[in-house]
Scaffold this motif. Structure first.
Motif, PDB file in Angstrom:
ATOM      1  N   THR A 138       0.566  -1.061  -0.008  1.00 14.60           N
ATOM      2  CA  THR A 138       0.000   0.069  -0.149  1.00 14.60           C
ATOM      3  C   THR A 138       1.115   1.238   0.655  1.00 14.60           C
ATOM      4  OG1 THR A 138      -2.187  -1.374   1.112  1.00 14.60           O
ATOM      5  CG2 THR A 138      -1.850   0.965   0.952  1.00 14.60           C
ATOM      6  N   PRO A 139       1.948   0.859   0.670  1.00 14.38           N
ATOM      7  CA  PRO A 139       2.719   2.516   0.621  1.00 14.38           C
ATOM      8  C   PRO A 139       3.462   2.632  -0.177  1.00 14.38           C
ATOM      9  CG  PRO A 139       3.206   1.398   2.679  1.00 14.38           C
ATOM     10  CD  PRO A 139       1.761   0.985   2.045  1.00 14.38           C
ATOM     11  N   ILE A 140       4.288   1.383  -0.856  1.00 13.13           N
ATOM     12  CA  ILE A 140       5.079   1.514  -1.734  1.00 13.13           C
ATOM     13  C   ILE A 140       4.040   1.830  -2.715  1.00 13.13           C
ATOM     14  CG2 ILE A 140       5.982  -0.401  -3.320  1.00 13.13           C
ATOM     15  CD1 ILE A 140       7.582  -1.670  -0.868  1.00 13.13           C
ATOM     16  N   GLY A 141       2.495   1.479  -3.158  1.00 15.50           N
ATOM     17  CA  GLY A 141       2.295   1.849  -4.532  1.00 15.50           C
ATOM     18  C   GLY A 141       1.636   3.559  -4.467  1.00 15.50           C
ATOM     19  N   ALA A 142       1.229   3.961  -3.353  1.00 15.21           N
ATOM     20  CA  ALA A 142       1.167   5.321  -2.665  1.00 15.21           C
ATOM     21  C   ALA A 142       2.071   6.198  -3.235  1.00 15.21           C
ATOM     22  CB  ALA A 142       0.739   5.182  -1.854  1.00 15.21           C
ATOM     23  N   LEU A 143       3.502   5.769  -2.741  1.00 15.38           N
ATOM     24  CA  LEU A 143       4.626   6.312  -3.169  1.00 15.38           C
ATOM     25  C   LEU A 143       5.339   6.458  -4.772  1.00 15.38           C
ATOM     26  CD1 LEU A 143       7.283   5.350  -0.273  1.00 15.38           C
ATOM     27  CD2 LEU A 143       6.316   8.024  -0.772  1.00 15.38           C
ATOM     28  N   SER A 144       4.685   5.583  -5.132  1.00 10.38           N
ATOM     29  CA  SER A 144       5.536   5.771  -6.797  1.00 10.38           C
ATOM     30  C   SER A 144       4.235   6.293  -7.556  1.00 10.38           C
ATOM     31  CB  SER A 144       5.038   3.674  -7.521  1.00 10.38           C
ATOM     32  OG  SER A 144       5.147   4.053  -8.721  1.00 10.38           O
ATOM     33  N   ALA A 164       3.567  16.131  -2.071  1.00 13.69           N
ATOM     34  CA  ALA A 164       4.977  15.818  -1.037  1.00 13.69           C
ATOM     35  C   ALA A 164       4.461  15.724  -0.137  1.00 13.69           C
ATOM     36  CB  ALA A 164       5.890  17.270  -0.959  1.00 13.69           C
ATOM     37  N   SER A 165       3.725  16.889   0.567  1.00 15.24           N
ATOM     38  CA  SER A 165       3.006  16.235   2.198  1.00 15.24           C
ATOM     39  C   SER A 165       2.219  14.681   2.477  1.00 15.24           C
ATOM     40  CB  SER A 165       2.488  17.200   2.597  1.00 15.24           C
ATOM     41  OG  SER A 165       1.767  17.079   3.820  1.00 15.24           O
ATOM     42  N   ARG A 166       1.475  14.681   1.192  1.00 14.52           N
ATOM     43  CA  ARG A 166       1.330  12.591   1.589  1.00 14.52           C
ATOM     44  C   ARG A 166       2.055  11.684   0.760  1.00 14.52           C
ATOM     45  NH1 ARG A 166      -3.691  10.716   2.269  1.00 14.52           N
ATOM     46  NH2 ARG A 166      -2.584   9.215   1.032  1.00 14.52           N
ATOM     47  N   MET A 167       3.730  12.421   0.016  1.00 11.07           N
ATOM     48  CA  MET A 167       4.791  11.217  -0.146  1.00 11.07           C
ATOM     49  C   MET A 167       5.872  10.993   1.271  1.00 11.07           C
ATOM     50  SD  MET A 167       6.095  12.497  -3.019  1.00 11.07           S
ATOM     51  CE  MET A 167       7.519  10.861  -3.280  1.00 11.07           C
ATOM     52  N   GLN A 168       5.273  12.074   2.275  1.00 14.24           N
ATOM     53  CA  GLN A 168       5.657  12.056   3.996  1.00 14.24           C
ATOM     54  C   GLN A 168       4.853  11.590   4.598  1.00 14.24           C
ATOM     55  OE1 GLN A 168       6.162  16.587   4.422  1.00 14.24           O
ATOM     56  NE2 GLN A 168       8.129  16.495   4.324  1.00 14.24           N
ATOM     57  N   ILE A 169       3.498  11.632   4.590  1.00 10.42           N
ATOM     58  CA  ILE A 169       2.872  10.623   5.553  1.00 10.42           C
ATOM     59  C   ILE A 169       3.512   8.941   5.056  1.00 10.42           C
ATOM     60  CG2 ILE A 169       0.673   9.946   5.503  1.00 10.42           C
ATOM     61  CD1 ILE A 169      -0.455  13.389   5.680  1.00 10.42           C
ATOM     62  N   GLU A 170       3.337   8.296   4.004  1.00 13.19           N
ATOM     63  CA  GLU A 170       3.633   7.561   3.273  1.00 13.19           C
ATOM     64  C   GLU A 170       4.874   6.982   3.735  1.00 13.19           C
ATOM     65  OE1 GLU A 170       1.211   5.390   1.604  1.00 13.19           O
ATOM     66  OE2 GLU A 170      -0.777   6.766   1.979  1.00 13.19           O
ATOM     67  N   SER A 171       5.997   7.741   3.350  1.00 19.94           N
ATOM     68  CA  SER A 171       6.804   6.728   3.939  1.00 19.94           C
ATOM     69  C   SER A 171       7.194   6.748   4.949  1.00 19.94           C
ATOM     70  CB  SER A 171       8.316   8.403   3.745  1.00 19.94           C
ATOM     71  OG  SER A 171       9.155   8.398   3.985  1.00 19.94           O
ATOM     72  N   LYS A 172       6.684   7.549   6.405  1.00 19.55           N
ATOM     73  CA  LYS A 172       6.528   7.803   7.130  1.00 19.55           C
ATOM     74  C   LYS A 172       5.739   6.209   7.837  1.00 19.55           C
ATOM     75  CE  LYS A 172       5.116   8.805  12.130  1.00 19.55           C
ATOM     76  NZ  LYS A 172       4.938   7.462  12.289  1.00 19.55           N
ATOM     77  N   ARG A 173       4.320   6.000   7.230  1.00 23.01           N
ATOM     78  CA  ARG A 173       3.956   4.490   7.264  1.00 23.01           C
ATOM     79  C   ARG A 173       4.965   3.460   7.422  1.00 23.01           C
ATOM     80  NH1 ARG A 173      -2.160   3.153   3.994  1.00 23.01           N
ATOM     81  NH2 ARG A 173      -2.150   1.084   5.176  1.00 23.01           N
ATOM     82  N   LEU A 174       5.613   4.136   6.101  1.00 20.52           N
ATOM     83  CA  LEU A 174       6.488   2.892   5.538  1.00 20.52           C
ATOM     84  C   LEU A 174       7.816   2.155   6.241  1.00 20.52           C
ATOM     85  CD1 LEU A 174       7.516   0.985   2.863  1.00 20.52           C
ATOM     86  CD2 LEU A 174       8.701   2.830   1.614  1.00 20.52           C
ATOM     87  N   THR A 175       7.923   3.363   7.191  1.00 19.20           N
ATOM     88  CA  THR A 175       9.312   3.528   7.929  1.00 19.20           C
ATOM     89  C   THR A 175       8.764   2.771   8.876  1.00 19.20           C
ATOM     90  OG1 THR A 175       9.939   5.331   6.990  1.00 19.20           O
ATOM     91  CG2 THR A 175      10.353   4.785   9.200  1.00 19.20           C
ATOM     92  N   ASP A 176       7.334   3.344  10.030  1.00 16.32           N
ATOM     93  CA  ASP A 176       7.151   2.236  10.495  1.00 16.32           C
ATOM     94  C   ASP A 176       6.621   0.658  10.579  1.00 16.32           C
ATOM     95  OD1 ASP A 176       6.498   4.711  11.784  1.00 16.32           O
ATOM     96  OD2 ASP A 176       4.482   5.416  12.007  1.00 16.32           O
ATOM     97  N   LEU A 177       6.107   0.753   9.635  1.00 18.58           N
ATOM     98  CA  LEU A 177       6.232  -0.790   8.706  1.00 18.58           C
ATOM     99  C   LEU A 177       7.819  -1.620   8.941  1.00 18.58           C
ATOM    100  CD1 LEU A 177       3.526  -1.061   6.146  1.00 18.58           C
ATOM    101  CD2 LEU A 177       3.459  -2.196   9.044  1.00 18.58           C
TER     102      LEU A 177
END
Length: 203
Positions: A138-144, A164-177
């Motif tokens: 999910t976050p990987i697809g969103a970042l793409s 960019a703001s959305r990318m930061q959110i998805e990036s944090k989600r990916l980092t947490d996982l």
């Protein structure tokens, strides 16, 4: 690494060869030597722990039947056996069984190992891999998608800021996982009993 376990011999007026006793001392898991009449003349403490033996009597009719087949055919048998986990609850233990005929006096050697915990861990890991794979997609697809949107909106500063703001959110989600995976790996690698502490039940 093999651990040396204490072997107990039931007093049935029969002694086993020293070489056999020394060999059995090196084995892990539950060990039985069964004489004709399905009399257990040899057992180690593990055989009672897993619930296959009580008062030197084998509790599983299925195991007894297999022992009789091995004695009759003089051929080794392997298989699995399900036995009740204990007096409380309905859980089952999955036991790997190997039955080997011994030439002397129609004795039969029974080797048992409890694989239920290994099976449970395997199932948990399988489910975890399936779930985490879905969560990572999910976050990987969103970042793409967001990166493509940024490229297309390179002239629109407001859109770029939004993406960019959305990318930061998805990036944090990916980092947490990823952090959760690392923490789980540490928990699996460590033995909590090495740092066991006494606690108050009332607390």
């Amino acid at each position: 690494m093999w651990r040396r376990s204490r072997v107990e011999i039931a007093d049935r007026g029969r002694e086993l060869p020293t070489l056999l006793l020394n060999t059995l001392n090196q084995l892990e898991g539950a060990i039985l030597v069964v004489a004709p009449g399905e009399v257990t003349i040899f057992s180690n403490p593990e055989s009672e722990k897993i619930g296959i033996l009580r008062d030197q009597r084998i509790q599983s009719e299925e195991l007894l039947a297999s022992i009789r087949v091995v004695r009759r055919t003089n051929l080794a048998q392997t298989g699995t056996l399900e036995i009740a986990r204990g007096p409380i609850g309905t859980g089952k233990r999955e036991i790997n069984v190997k039955i080997i005929p011994l030439s002397e006096d129609e004795l039969v050697l029974v080797l048992l190992s409890d694989e239920s915990e290994a099976q449970r861990v395997h199932e948990v890991r399988r489910d975890f891999v399936a779930n985490i794979s879905h969560e990572l997609k999910t976050p990987i697809g969103a970042l793409s998608l967001l990166s493509e949107a940024v490229l297309e909106a390179k002239e629109d500063s407001a859109a770029i800021a939004k993406f960019a703001s959305r990318m930061q959110i998805e990036s944090k989600r990916l980092t947490d996982l990823v952090q959760e995976i690392i923490q789980l790996s540490r928990v699996q690698d460590s033995d909590p009993l090495e740092k066991a502490e006494s606690i108050s039940i009332s607390d």
